[in-house]
Design an enzyme around this catalytic site. Sequence first.
Site, short mmCIF file in Angstrom:
data_model
loop_
_atom_site.label_atom_id
_atom_site.label_comp_id
_atom_site.label_asym_id
_atom_site.label_seq_id
_atom_site.Cartn_x
_atom_site.Cartn_y
_atom_site.Cartn_z
CD1 TRP A 330 -2.85 1.27 0.69
CD2 TRP A 330 -1.23 2.41 1.90
NE1 TRP A 330 -3.64 2.65 1.17
CE2 TRP A 330 -2.74 3.11 1.73
CE3 TRP A 330 -0.37 2.92 2.98
CZ2 TRP A 330 -2.71 4.52 2.35
CZ3 TRP A 330 -0.61 3.98 3.52
CH2 TRP A 330 -1.74 4.75 3.22
CG HIS A 331 3.28 2.44 3.25
ND1 HIS A 331 2.74 1.54 4.01
CD2 HIS A 331 3.47 3.44 3.98
CE1 HIS A 331 2.42 1.93 5.06
NE2 HIS A 331 3.07 3.28 5.13
N GLY A 332 3.98 1.62 -1.24
CA GLY A 332 4.34 2.04 -2.83
C GLY A 332 4.64 0.55 -3.56
#
Length: 427
Positions: A330-332
């Site tokens: 989700w962060h990257g």
Amino acid sequence: MVFSSSIFLCVFLPLFLVFYFLIDKRFKNGWLLFCSILFYAWGAPVFVYILLISTFIDFYIVRQLYREKQIKKRKRWLIISIGLNVGLLAYFKYANFFIENLNSIFISMGSEPFSWLPVVLPIGISFYTFQTLTYSIDVYRGVHKPLDRVQDYILYICMFPQLIAGPIVRFNTIADQITNRKETNDDRWLGFVRFCIGLSKKVIIANTLGASVDTILGPDASMLGFNWSNIDSFTAWYCILCYTFQIYFDFSGYSDMAIGIGRMIGFTFPENFDNPYTSRSITEFWRRWHITLGAFMREYLYIPLGGSRVPTKRRMYVNLWFVFLVSGLWHGASWNFVLWGVFHGLFLVLERAFLQKVLDRLPGLVSVLYCFFVVVLSWVIFRIESIDQAWIFYSKMFSFELLGVGMQYIHPSSHWMLLIEIGRAHV
């Protein structure tokens, strides 16, 4: 347009607030919606149409879900809603990642790679996708009825204070405030103070520390004639400690600004950070770091997977690891974020298995230092996208060379800033 930019501080926010406080209550949501769309279109003029159209369609999908009485049909509409929103997120955020890795496999096998036009990532898609999911799932679970008007739903998704960087506002926590909220002068003043605190965190602390981090780990470091792979241990630790506090004050600063703006206009957004660097375990850290993300993952992923109420501990450990694998992605869309999620998942599993009992017996300061040390190590793979270069950085951290190489590149003002924040975090 970011909250710390001149155009936002000197033009957008003052004009928005002046008109918001002057107009009749009936028009406040309309003005907020107009400004929110303008805010998003300023940075993503093309993607604003995708945001509005997908949100419009999703509203009527969830309305149909709510009206259905048969469980099978309700599930079908829920799957359609989730598929629409997660599908858009998967395409825009992960298509490039998937094709790049697929092409790497083809090239290694001697085959021709796919020709691919890179997909541009819409601003804030990770945050507003999660909010659309909370809407459809909360309505499906019967936690709250859906909104009556499509413009109110678009406002919930597009509201500019928390659109770009959170906090992730779950539908059931804010639904009633969209159509009926109270505004007081005390809330306006407290919201203004909270916004100023967040702005100070971002501009004075995070940006100052970030200037030092970028001279070593930034993309322009080599252009400045600096090869960070030659740094000594002291510089490596100094750099990653600067980043440790930079990322906290950056994220929490934005959350404070969002909460402050929300409060000025009558909304109560959830808290997102609670002194996470004073945690005594990684488990506690994730109850105090990016709180709204942790709450989302727990309520909408971990518990549906069975959570802790599963037949075997092995299944519980798999659930934990999977949740943090998703959290990393989700962060990257990069392997370093996947590894970062797996890293945190590993320590959560270890703490559930036996380590938490050990930590509970240790003095508080020792437990805090353990957690802080693990978190600092994790920020290396979060910050450095290349896994090979991350390992080089780790080797520099633990080579115990004290040559002073690289310190001349670090922004002088970050020295005292870092010392102050380390002291505050451990008081």
